[in-house]
Scaffold this motif. Structure first.
Motif, PDB file in Angstrom:
ATOM      1  N   ARG A  59       0.827  -1.216   0.000  1.00 40.30           N
ATOM      2  CA  ARG A  59       0.000   0.000   0.000  1.00 40.30           C
ATOM      3  C   ARG A  59       0.863   1.268   0.000  1.00 40.30           C
ATOM      4  O   ARG A  59       0.479   2.290  -0.571  1.00 40.30           O
TER       5      ARG A  59
ATOM      6  N   ARG B 215       3.742   1.609  -1.473  1.00 44.44           N
ATOM      7  CA  ARG B 215       4.252   1.796  -2.835  1.00 44.44           C
ATOM      8  C   ARG B 215       3.139   2.130  -3.819  1.00 44.44           C
ATOM      9  O   ARG B 215       3.355   2.902  -4.751  1.00 44.44           O
ATOM     10  N   HIS B 216       1.953   1.538  -3.614  1.00 46.86           N
ATOM     11  CA  HIS B 216       0.837   1.732  -4.547  1.00 46.86           C
ATOM     12  C   HIS B 216      -0.436   2.040  -3.764  1.00 46.86           C
ATOM     13  O   HIS B 216      -1.268   1.146  -3.524  1.00 46.86           O
TER      14      HIS B 216
ATOM     15  N   ARG C 199      -3.178   3.396  -4.490  1.00 47.06           N
ATOM     16  CA  ARG C 199      -4.453   3.316  -5.213  1.00 47.06           C
ATOM     17  C   ARG C 199      -5.052   1.899  -5.212  1.00 47.06           C
ATOM     18  O   ARG C 199      -6.163   1.695  -5.694  1.00 47.06           O
ATOM     19  N   LEU C 200      -4.330   0.914  -4.704  1.00 41.90           N
ATOM     20  CA  LEU C 200      -4.823  -0.474  -4.727  1.00 41.90           C
ATOM     21  C   LEU C 200      -6.008  -0.649  -3.763  1.00 41.90           C
ATOM     22  O   LEU C 200      -5.984  -0.147  -2.634  1.00 41.90           O
TER      23      LEU C 200
ATOM     24  N   ASP D 288      -7.959  -5.831  -5.093  1.00 44.21           N
ATOM     25  CA  ASP D 288      -6.690  -5.882  -5.853  1.00 44.21           C
ATOM     26  C   ASP D 288      -5.628  -6.634  -5.061  1.00 44.21           C
ATOM     27  O   ASP D 288      -4.886  -7.458  -5.613  1.00 44.21           O
TER      28      ASP D 288
ATOM     29  N   ARG E 296      -3.148   0.765 -12.334  1.00 51.26           N
ATOM     30  CA  ARG E 296      -3.036   1.390 -11.012  1.00 51.26           C
ATOM     31  C   ARG E 296      -1.610   1.305 -10.457  1.00 51.26           C
ATOM     32  O   ARG E 296      -1.157   2.216  -9.767  1.00 51.26           O
ATOM     33  N   MET E 297      -0.950   0.225 -10.736  1.00 55.06           N
ATOM     34  CA  MET E 297       0.413   0.062 -10.212  1.00 55.06           C
ATOM     35  C   MET E 297       1.455   0.821 -11.047  1.00 55.06           C
ATOM     36  O   MET E 297       2.555   1.100 -10.565  1.00 55.06           O
ATOM     37  N   THR E 298       1.068   1.158 -12.278  1.00 52.38           N
ATOM     38  CA  THR E 298       2.002   1.894 -13.152  1.00 52.38           C
ATOM     39  C   THR E 298       1.909   3.392 -12.913  1.00 52.38           C
ATOM     40  O   THR E 298       2.913   4.096 -12.813  1.00 52.38           O
ATOM     41  N   ASN E 299       0.691   3.930 -12.830  1.00 53.63           N
ATOM     42  CA  ASN E 299       0.487   5.379 -12.686  1.00 53.63           C
ATOM     43  C   ASN E 299       0.703   5.825 -11.239  1.00 53.63           C
ATOM     44  O   ASN E 299       0.471   5.090 -10.310  1.00 53.63           O
TER      45      ASN E 299
END
Length: 400
Positions: free
Chosen positions: A349, A351-352, A354-355, A359, A397-400
């Motif tokens: 969470r 690192r990302h 938005r998950l 997800d 989501r993990m890229t942006n």
């Protein structure tokens, strides 16, 4: 010996005049050389120089020089007993005279040649014509020749008159010579006075020149001393500057050596730290992997995983009879995963952010190498297309 020396002088002059291409001077030198040879009875050389004189006069194309040269030729042939040739050149010389030229010498010469040939009438004609002159030499020769002609004609009175005039001319020549001697003495005295004055002026001039030279030398010595002093001062400044620069160079070189030594040390330290960091990074990576394997093993021991494993073994021939996890089981799956993978989920969470929870559950199931169809059962569906769509959205989501 005198004639030989004179000929050498005129020959040398002729050589030098030819070098500077002064043809008028060459005419004079060749004429005088011819006259010297003629007096010395060397008729062959005299004729050689005469031809040279005539050729040069022809080249400069000056009537006065041509006339004089032809007259010299007439004298040469008269002296060598060739009166016809002498008469020819004398008349030709007369034809080249201009209106302002005194022709008495030429007329007198023609009359004298006619007299030698015995043609007294022609001689008398030219001699009478030559009397209208102030040239005393021509006048004397003409009166003497006419006196001889009149005597042969028995005109003694006329002969006496010409002889008397001849005597007067000779006396005037003698008086002129005496006057010339007195005048020469006067000129000599005047020249001696001028020479003495010139010597005095030269001595004064030399004294001034020597004084000026001494002053100039003294000034030059002072200037050279100043230049030498400036050079020495400049040399000392240069040497001091060089020494200062050498000191600066030594200091800089010392600092460079120290800096290079320190840089080498730091590089070695950095290499050591880099290796240690790489080891630690690999160790952490291995620990993450080990933790993940423990988490997977722990998850596979859970009750919910056993239900999932049971669903994986069911008959899928009739899709209507395929069982999936109900809502209660899905809630149990969520609680189990969040309990077992708590640390990993927290890091994920961070690192990302938005998950979503779904997800994270999907990622954990996929990490356990479950196929898409089984993962679909876990989300209460038998359609794998839903899983593919979720995988695509998760990637965004993990890229942006």
């Amino acid at each position: 010996a005198i004639y030989k020396e004179a000929l050498e002088k005129y020959t040398t002059a002729l050589k030098y005049y030819s070098i500077i291409n002064d043809k008028k001077a060459m005419i004079y030198a060749s004429s005088m050389a011819s006259s010297v040879c003629l007096v010395d009875s060397d008729n062959e050389k005299a004729h050689h120089f005469l031809n040279m004189e005539m050729q040069l006069a022809k080249e400069i194309n000056d009537s006065c020089y041509i006339s004089n040269t032809l007259q010299h030729a007439s004298v040469f042939y008269e002296s060598t007993d060739k009166p016809d040739s002498a008469l020819y050149y004398a008349k030709k010389a007369l034809s080249f005279t201009t209106g302002n030229t005194n022709t008495s010498k030429w007329l007198s010469s023609i009359g004298r040649i006619y007299l030698e040939k015995g043609q007294t009438d022609s001689a008398s004609h030219y001699l009478e014509a030559s009397l209208n002159t102030k040239d005393v030499e021509a006048l004397a020769i003409s009166h003497a020749s006419l006196a001889e002609i009149e005597k042969d004609r028995h005109n003694y009175k006329s002969a006496y008159n010409h002889l008397e005039q001849y005597t007067d001319v000779i006396d005037s020549i003698a008086a002129a010579d005496k006057s010339s001697e007195i005048q020469k003495l006067g000129y000599q005295h005047e020249a001696e006075v001028k020479i003495a004055k010139h010597k005095a002026e030269m001595q004064l001039s030399n004294a001034l020149i020597i004084t000026a030279a001494i002053i100039a030398i003294l000034i030059l010595i002072v200037i050279l001393q100043q230049i030498s002093k400036r050079k020495k001062t400049a040399q000392l400044r240069y040497e001091r500057k060089i020494n200062s620069m050498n000191q600066d160079m030594k200091i800089l070189q010392t600092r460079i050596t120290q800096s290079e030594t320190m840089l080498t040390y730091l590089r070695k330290e950095q290499e050591s730290y880099t290796a240690e960091i790489q080891n630690k990074e690999q160790e952490i990576k291995d620990l993450y992997q080990q933790r993940e394997e423990v988490q997977h093993a722990f998850f596979r021991q859970s009750a919910i995983y056993k239900k999932i494993n049971k669903l994986a073994k069911q008959d899928t021939a009739d899709k209507k009879k395929i069982n999936v996890l109900n809502l209660s089981d899905q809630e149990s799956l969520r609680d189990t995963i969040f309990a077992i993978y708590n640390d990993s989920i927290t890091e994920l969470r961070l690192r990302h952010p938005r998950l979503t929870d779904e997800d994270i559950i999907f990622l954990c199931l996929e990490k356990n190498n479950l196929p898409s169809s089984i993962i679909a059962y876990c989300f209460g569906s038998t359609n794998t297309q839903v899983i593919n769509q979720r995988r695509y959205r998760l990637k965004e989501r993990m890229t942006n």
